[in-house]
Design a protein around this motif. Structure first.
Motif, PDB file in Angstrom:
ATOM      1  N   ASP A 261      -4.341  -8.915 -29.831  1.00 51.50           N
ATOM      2  CA  ASP A 261      -5.053 -10.188 -30.217  1.00 51.50           C
ATOM      3  C   ASP A 261      -6.459 -10.305 -29.829  1.00 51.50           C
ATOM      4  OD1 ASP A 261      -4.395 -12.937 -30.873  1.00 51.50           O
ATOM      5  OD2 ASP A 261      -4.898 -13.525 -28.629  1.00 51.50           O
ATOM      6  N   GLN A 263      -8.176  -8.464 -28.025  1.00 51.90           N
ATOM      7  CA  GLN A 263      -8.836  -8.276 -26.446  1.00 51.90           C
ATOM      8  C   GLN A 263      -8.501  -6.866 -25.901  1.00 51.90           C
ATOM      9  OE1 GLN A 263      -6.265 -11.583 -25.233  1.00 51.90           O
ATOM     10  NE2 GLN A 263      -7.686 -12.922 -25.059  1.00 51.90           N
ATOM     11  N   LEU A 311      -3.051 -12.927 -21.358  1.00 52.71           N
ATOM     12  CA  LEU A 311      -4.692 -12.975 -21.972  1.00 52.71           C
ATOM     13  C   LEU A 311      -4.341 -13.943 -23.305  1.00 52.71           C
ATOM     14  CD1 LEU A 311      -5.193 -11.078 -19.732  1.00 52.71           C
ATOM     15  CD2 LEU A 311      -6.676 -10.022 -21.137  1.00 52.71           C
ATOM     16  N   PRO A 312      -3.591 -13.272 -24.182  1.00 54.71           N
ATOM     17  CA  PRO A 312      -3.320 -14.136 -25.485  1.00 54.71           C
ATOM     18  C   PRO A 312      -2.943 -15.491 -25.269  1.00 54.71           C
ATOM     19  CG  PRO A 312      -2.246 -12.089 -25.626  1.00 54.71           C
ATOM     20  CD  PRO A 312      -2.809 -12.360 -24.300  1.00 54.71           C
ATOM     21  N   LYS A 315      -6.200 -17.636 -24.202  1.00 54.82           N
ATOM     22  CA  LYS A 315      -7.180 -17.632 -25.199  1.00 54.82           C
ATOM     23  C   LYS A 315      -6.898 -18.750 -26.060  1.00 54.82           C
ATOM     24  CE  LYS A 315      -8.549 -14.890 -29.328  1.00 54.82           C
ATOM     25  NZ  LYS A 315      -8.242 -13.570 -29.808  1.00 54.82           N
ATOM     26  N   ARG A 316      -5.753 -19.672 -25.903  1.00 54.55           N
ATOM     27  CA  ARG A 316      -5.420 -20.777 -26.450  1.00 54.55           C
ATOM     28  C   ARG A 316      -5.037 -21.966 -25.752  1.00 54.55           C
ATOM     29  NH1 ARG A 316      -3.965 -16.017 -28.460  1.00 54.55           N
ATOM     30  NH2 ARG A 316      -3.748 -15.925 -30.961  1.00 54.55           N
ATOM     31  N   ALA A 337      -8.842 -10.336 -17.434  1.00 56.10           N
ATOM     32  CA  ALA A 337      -9.364 -11.606 -17.861  1.00 56.10           C
ATOM     33  C   ALA A 337     -10.812 -11.660 -17.692  1.00 56.10           C
ATOM     34  CB  ALA A 337      -8.640 -12.699 -16.966  1.00 56.10           C
ATOM     35  N   ASN A 340     -12.801  -9.748 -20.643  1.00 60.78           N
ATOM     36  CA  ASN A 340     -12.438 -10.570 -22.000  1.00 60.78           C
ATOM     37  C   ASN A 340     -12.959 -11.955 -21.979  1.00 60.78           C
ATOM     38  OD1 ASN A 340     -10.878  -8.798 -23.841  1.00 60.78           O
ATOM     39  ND2 ASN A 340      -9.842  -8.235 -21.832  1.00 60.78           N
ATOM     40  N   GLN A 341     -13.633 -12.324 -20.849  1.00 60.75           N
ATOM     41  CA  GLN A 341     -14.324 -13.430 -20.560  1.00 60.75           C
ATOM     42  C   GLN A 341     -13.512 -14.627 -20.657  1.00 60.75           C
ATOM     43  OE1 GLN A 341     -17.435 -13.349 -23.695  1.00 60.75           O
ATOM     44  NE2 GLN A 341     -18.807 -11.884 -22.571  1.00 60.75           N
ATOM     45  N   LEU A 342     -12.306 -14.602 -20.230  1.00 61.96           N
ATOM     46  CA  LEU A 342     -11.315 -15.893 -19.973  1.00 61.96           C
ATOM     47  C   LEU A 342     -11.414 -16.250 -18.731  1.00 61.96           C
ATOM     48  CD1 LEU A 342      -8.361 -13.958 -21.752  1.00 61.96           C
ATOM     49  CD2 LEU A 342      -9.835 -15.871 -22.590  1.00 61.96           C
TER      50      LEU A 342
END
Length: 447
Positions: A261, A263, A311-312, A315-316, A337, A340-342
């Protein structure tokens, strides 16, 4: 009067050859027939086939048997494409076409769910198309057993129902890049002075290179270490050594990761990752679709591992909380996380088989929940899931029996099964993975 222990007479299994006709497959791929009205499970037989069998286990409610001779073959039977299929314990359904396997697994999933959870008429309406990928070279990770005997190093997989090893030159379900590594890896291991101290080898196809982990019971000498480093450099592999079952040392290469996704998910070769890259990607997309996650949702991901779904989802969603029993995996998910800047994802360690209601994360509100438990299922946490009263629950299962059991908790509390689908994660094996969507008060349209 004194009482003396009287041992029960041990029942002797009847080993006489018996004829059986198979009517269907169970959810592990074994044929099921009946002898004197007792169900008998026989590996390697297909519906419609007749055979002479011999009992290997005879219980009050069921029996297991092995094939002595097939008497009538099914038209669905095909020639296995692996030359060591009759010896290797890895695959057990190559005698059935891939499409036939998918159909049989769908049927087994439906039968279990209709028996323990949902009536047939509702299942037929809610059945989703199976998620299917290639049935060749789909495995991106595998463990190879090693054993020194008679001056020769055996390198391969365990034989069926045995600790013996069948040598493997090539594996038709292993990723091709890993197959290409087998001959030089075998050559390397046979040149090591410390080969008698070898335990096993694990191979992983990461997206940034091939990973080789070697378990060894004694330290390698300097000459062996030189050979190992030369091998890693020549074949551009990420090399790990495992001196104990709990520790590993990276000798060469960068930390491995796989992309999902958009990431990067970093992992250790000790970590669990889904073996089928294609089916995993489709599975995650379907989970996102079924949960229908948007920017106002707060999502709870139970049994989150290193963040494969988390993570996906993060993202939402507005917020994501992942909970996992293995502390090391919790740290891995948190690191992934951050990488991937979450910033809306938090992860916690908890034993989900115990009462979690007093934990900090369990006090929060979540309107959508995803569960991806191990084979034992999620019985310990299902009541808490219900108490959180989410709009949607997606349950990803690797055991349809525990999915059917856990589904009953949701159904009794007013949830309905909106979608049910089979995931063909392990072609040519009896492993059956699935995904179910439960909704409250029919919220949302059917996907």
């Amino acid at each position: 009067m004194a009482r003396f222990f009287k041992p029960q007479k041990r029942k002797v299994t009847d080993t006489k050859h018996k004829e059986i006709e198979i009517s269907r497959l169970d959810h592990l791929g074994a044929g099921i027939g009946h002898i004197n009205r007792k169900p008998v499970f026989v590996d390697g037989l297909l519906p419609g086939e007749k055979a002479l069998v011999q009992f290997t286990e005879d219980k009050k409610q069921f029996a297991r048997a092995k094939v002595i001779k097939r008497l009538a073959d099914s038209q669905a039977r095909i020639k296995p494409h692996c030359p060591i299929y009759d010896q290797c314990g890895g695959c057990n359904l190559q005698h059935l076409s891939h499409s036939g396997q998918v159909e049989a697994k769908q049927q087994a999933l439906s039968e279990l769910m209709s028996k323990f959870a949902i009536p047939d008429r509702e299942l037929a309406f809610n059945q989703a198309a199976p998620i299917v990928g290639s049935d060749k070279h789909y495995r991106r990770c595998s463990r190879f057993s090693l054993k020194l005997g008679g001056g020769k190093l055996q390198f391969g997989f365990r034989k069926k129902q045995s600790k013996d090893i069948v040598d493997v030159e090539q594996c038709p379900v292993l990723a091709q890049s890993l197959n290409e590594l087998l001959p030089p890896l075998r050559s390397l291991l046979t040149r090591l002075k410390g080969q008698k101290h070898l335990g096993h080898v694990e191979l992983v196809e990461a997206d940034n290179g091939r990973v080789v982990l070697i378990r060894h019971l004694q330290p390698f000498n300097d000459k062996d270490m030189t050979l190992l480093r030369q091998f890693a450099e020549q074949y551009d592999v990420i090399l790990y050594l495992a001196p104990t079952s709990d520790s590993i040392d990276r000798i060469s290469g960068q930390a491995p990761y796989y992309e999902l996704d958009g990431q990067k998910l970093y992992f250790s070769p000790k970590d669990f990752i889904q073996v089928n890259r294609d089916v995993n990607s489709q599975m995650v997309r379907q989970a996102l679709d079924w949960l229908d996650v948007g920017p106002t949702d707060r999502v709870l991901d139970l049994f989150c591992g290193l963040g494969n779904f988390s993570l996906p989802l993060a993202k939402r969603a507005k917020a994501l909380v992942g909970v996992e029993g293995v502390d090391e995996m919790v740290h891995r998910a948190s690191d992934n996380a951050l990488i991937n800047q979450l910033n809306n994802a938090s992860f916690y360690q908890a034993n989900l088989e115990e009462d979690v209601t007093s934990m900090v994360w369990a006090q929060e509100h979540f309107n959508k929940i995803l569960l991806d438990p191990a084979r034992a299922g999620a019985a310990g946490v299902m009541q808490h899931v219900v108490n959180l009263n989410p709009e949607r629950v997606v349950y990803v299962s690797c055991n349809p029996a525990t999915l059917a059991r856990d589904s009953q908790v949701l159904l009794k509390q007013g949830y309905q099964l909106e979608r049910l689908g089979m995931l063909d994660m392990f072609p040519h094996t009896g492993h059956l993975e699935s995904m179910a969507l439960f909704t409250k008060n029919s919220l949302g349209s059917k996907k």
